[in-house]
Design an enzyme around this catalytic site. Structure first.
Site, mmCIF file in Angstrom:
data_model
loop_
_atom_site.group_PDB
_atom_site.id
_atom_site.type_symbol
_atom_site.label_atom_id
_atom_site.label_comp_id
_atom_site.label_asym_id
_atom_site.label_seq_id
_atom_site.Cartn_x
_atom_site.Cartn_y
_atom_site.Cartn_z
ATOM 1 C CE1 TYR A 59 -4.176 -1.678 0.076
ATOM 2 C CE2 TYR A 59 -3.073 -3.123 1.646
ATOM 3 C CZ TYR A 59 -4.141 -2.859 0.792
ATOM 4 O OH TYR A 59 -5.146 -3.776 0.649
ATOM 5 N NE ARG A 99 -5.045 5.595 8.496
ATOM 6 C CZ ARG A 99 -5.636 5.534 9.651
ATOM 7 N NH1 ARG A 99 -6.882 5.901 9.784
ATOM 8 N NH2 ARG A 99 -4.984 5.086 10.699
ATOM 9 C CB CYS A 150 -7.760 -3.556 -6.182
ATOM 10 S SG CYS A 150 -9.206 -4.628 -6.211
#
Length: 191
Positions: free
Chosen positions: A128, A142, A159
């Site tokens: 991420y 985030r 994803c």
């Protein structure tokens, strides 16, 4: 214009609701995979509005932005250029999904994040943090995770290729076993 460029252009200019759409479900090693598509005048083939490992068209429709959500969705057996491509991917042709046009709308960061996801190579998952950096916002971890969670076009906007910093799977709308299968499939591991 290549389909990849077409899909990026469509994603950035998407504002027209789909009056008519098609949906089809195929069988995959990890369960049913359903797509919702529309045909746009400036696209040579169908454009994916939503897709995922479910047979619930209503669940997929709910993922589509209200600005694009079709008024009607007609069930068909197959959608040339989409269901055949998804089948090819599940059978081992990992690059088959790369040129399928996709249409999603959101704010600038999400749009950029979805474009970046389409560049993450099969077999080369990123964290991420790395994903946020690739989006040009290294501190927006985030927001990067949110882009994955809000992605309506699973598989075609991959994803599942984003992992936690420690290498663990993180989340996935269609379940962690499905995400693990996809990553193993792309790594060439027996599934």
């Amino acid at each position: 214009m290549s389909n990849r460029l077409m899909s990026n252009r469509l994603m950035s200019q998407a504002t027209e609701p789909a009056a008519k759409a098609l949906t089809a479900t195929i069988t995959t090693p990890i369960g049913p995979f359903t797509v919702i598509t529309v045909q746009r005048p400036d696209s040579p083939g169908p454009v994916v509005l939503a897709s995922g490992w479910t047979d619930r068209v209503d669940e997929l429709s709910a993922l589509i932005s209200p600005r694009l959500r079709p008024e009607t969705v007609r069930l068909v057996d197959a959608i040339d250029g989409v269901t055949d491509v998804a089948t090819a991917y599940h059978e081992g042709d990992l690059a088959s999904i790369d040129d399928v046009a996709v249409e999603q709308v959101s704010g600038p960061f999400m749009m950029q994040a979805w474009k970046v996801l389409r560049t993450v190579p099969a077999g080369g998952p990123i964290s991420y943090t790395g994903f946020a950096e690739s989006c040009g916002s290294p501190t927006a971890v985030r927001a990067a995770a949110s882009a994955c969670a809000r992605n309506a076009a699973a598989l075609f906007v991959p994803c599942h290729r984003v992992l936690r910093g420690d290498g663990s799977l993180g989340g996935f709308r269609y379940g962690l076993p499905a995400k693990a299968w996809l990553l193993d499939h792309e790594a060439g591991s027996p599934a």
